[in-house]
Design an enzyme around this catalytic site. Structure first.
Site, PDB file in Angstrom:
ATOM      1  N   LYS A 104      56.793   0.563 -62.211  1.00 50.77           N
ATOM      2  CA  LYS A 104      58.013  -0.079 -62.715  1.00 50.77           C
ATOM      3  C   LYS A 104      57.971  -1.589 -62.415  1.00 50.77           C
ATOM      4  O   LYS A 104      58.305  -2.408 -63.275  1.00 50.77           O
ATOM      5  CB  LYS A 104      59.259   0.562 -62.073  1.00 50.77           C
ATOM      6  CG  LYS A 104      59.538   1.946 -62.654  1.00 50.77           C
ATOM      7  CD  LYS A 104      60.542   2.753 -61.846  1.00 50.77           C
ATOM      8  CE  LYS A 104      60.638   4.170 -62.410  1.00 50.77           C
ATOM      9  NZ  LYS A 104      61.419   5.101 -61.614  1.00 50.77           N
TER      10      LYS A 104
ATOM     11  N   GLN B 222      65.002   5.046 -56.539  1.00 53.91           N
ATOM     12  CA  GLN B 222      64.021   6.089 -56.868  1.00 53.91           C
ATOM     13  C   GLN B 222      64.440   7.405 -56.210  1.00 53.91           C
ATOM     14  O   GLN B 222      64.644   7.469 -54.995  1.00 53.91           O
ATOM     15  CB  GLN B 222      62.632   5.646 -56.365  1.00 53.91           C
ATOM     16  CG  GLN B 222      61.507   6.577 -56.731  1.00 53.91           C
ATOM     17  CD  GLN B 222      61.222   6.609 -58.236  1.00 53.91           C
ATOM     18  OE1 GLN B 222      61.242   5.587 -58.908  1.00 53.91           O
ATOM     19  NE2 GLN B 222      60.985   7.805 -58.756  1.00 53.91           N
TER      20      GLN B 222
ATOM     21  N   ASP C 215      69.563   3.520 -64.878  1.00 50.13           N
ATOM     22  CA  ASP C 215      69.135   4.923 -64.958  1.00 50.13           C
ATOM     23  C   ASP C 215      70.144   5.762 -65.746  1.00 50.13           C
ATOM     24  O   ASP C 215      69.829   6.861 -66.194  1.00 50.13           O
ATOM     25  CB  ASP C 215      69.048   5.514 -63.537  1.00 50.13           C
ATOM     26  CG  ASP C 215      67.617   5.733 -63.107  1.00 50.13           C
ATOM     27  OD1 ASP C 215      66.732   5.729 -63.991  1.00 50.13           O
ATOM     28  OD2 ASP C 215      67.376   5.923 -61.900  1.00 50.13           O
TER      29      ASP C 215
END
Ligand code: NDP
Length: 301
Positions: free
Chosen positions: A54, A98, A121
């Site tokens: 990422k 994460q 997200d």
């Protein structure tokens, strides 16, 4: 029939090229540089690898990119304090924690702590609500279903799915449910199937669009697929591969690819399909967040 392969590598590269070009333009015109902060707690090697990729993609897109690596025993309060600081940092437009986080940290609390307008997200209740009520212009959408929709639209050559039956197998909060909402917003007639569904093969055979997000290797067989259907395989399953020698493994999807490709009209491979789109869509969401702040229309994909 032999299906058209919906190639994740080409599609993801194309999305990333669009993000980079739009970022260059945004910076030149407004001085706003998209900023992303990724937080990882603990040392899980797979999660570390995702976070590295990422960060790399963000830099390639021209973003400001921060990675916060916290030890596995970080108290929940410290993680929440970091999120709070990033929520108030004007140079950061996207925050991603994460998952999974270690057991002593309440994952739900962490997800809800992220400012909904930086929740790239798309897991925060506010963004779930925006998606379900069809306010797609304001919602951050979970990246895997968002990427699946881009592949689907490109494969079918249209974004209005009126008259098409879609079956989504899987009802998780990160894939199945948001995928069903996106298909519904695109005017498809949507059925969500799960482990309690009766006659799954028969239901799948009714689908013009079949999305598999189950986590069961090659569960979807050729005789579950309607001839000409568009098949999107979200599954990522590691299975033994004795042909690679002792202890060898390989990745397969939830769809038995070779046999289903003989029946489908278009199909995503695994690997090389949806999986590659997830990080690309994370970059697209971060750019969209920065565009909102700058009052600029974000690109479409
Ligand atoms: P979950 O385990 O959270 O959900 C799986 C879903 O499949 C559940 O709704 C479950 O039903 C349903 N299911 C399980 N067994 C059956 C069955 N025999 N028949 C019908 N339905 C069944 O998984 P995720 O949604 O997180 O992930 C799904 C797959 O996608 C996994 O392979 C995962 O690795 C992959 N994935 C890929 C990503 C990517 O970047 N490409 C990102 C995220 C996930 P029930 O609710 O009734 O238990």
């Amino acid at each position: 029939m032999t299906a058209t392969v919906i190639d994740g590598k080409t599609t993801a590269a194309d999305v990333l090229a669009t993000v980079k070009a739009a970022t260059d333009k945004l910076v030149a015109r407004t001085g706003v540089t998209p900023g992303i902060a990724v937080i990882i707690v603990g040392e899980d090697p797979a999660s570390q690898a995702y976070v590295r990729s990422k960060g790399r993609r963000a830099e390639e897109c021209g973003f400001k990119s921060e990675t916060h690596r916290l030890p596995a025993d970080t108290p929940e309060a410290d993680l929440l304090a970091l999120i709070d600081r990033l929520n108030r940092d004007d140079s950061i437009h996207g925050i991603l924690v994460q998952l999974p986080v270690p057991d002593h940290i309440d994952e739900g609390k962490v997800i809800q702590a992220v400012d909904p307008d930086k929740d790239v997200d798309g897991f925060n209740f506010v963004n779930v609500g925006r998606l379900v009520t069809g306010q797609l212009g304001e919602a951050f959408v979970p990246c895997t279903p968002a990427g699946s929709m881009v592949m689907l639209r490109r494969a079918l050559g249209k974004s209005d799915l009126s008259g098409l039956n879609a079956v989504v197998v899987g009802r998780s909060n990160i894939v199945g449910k948001p995928m069903a909402s996106l298909l519904l917003a695109a005017n498809a007639t949507v059925t969500t199937a799960h482990s309690r569904t009766r006659d799954l093969p028969g239901l799948c055979r009714s689908a013009d669009i079949l999305v598999a997000a189950v986590g069961r290797p090659e569960m979807i067989r050729a005789d579950w697929v309607k001839p000409g259907a568009c098949v999107i395989d979200v599954g990522i399953n590691r299975v033994p591969a004795p042909e690679k020698g002792e202890g060898g493994t390989k990745i397969v999807g939830d769809v038995a690819y070779d046999e289903c490709a003989e029946v489908a009209g278009s199909i995503t491979p695994v690997p090389g399909g949806v999986g590659l789109m997830t990080v690309a869509m994370l970059m697209a969401s971060t750019l969209a967040s920065a565009c909102r702040v700058a009052g600029v229309e974000p690109p479409t994909y």
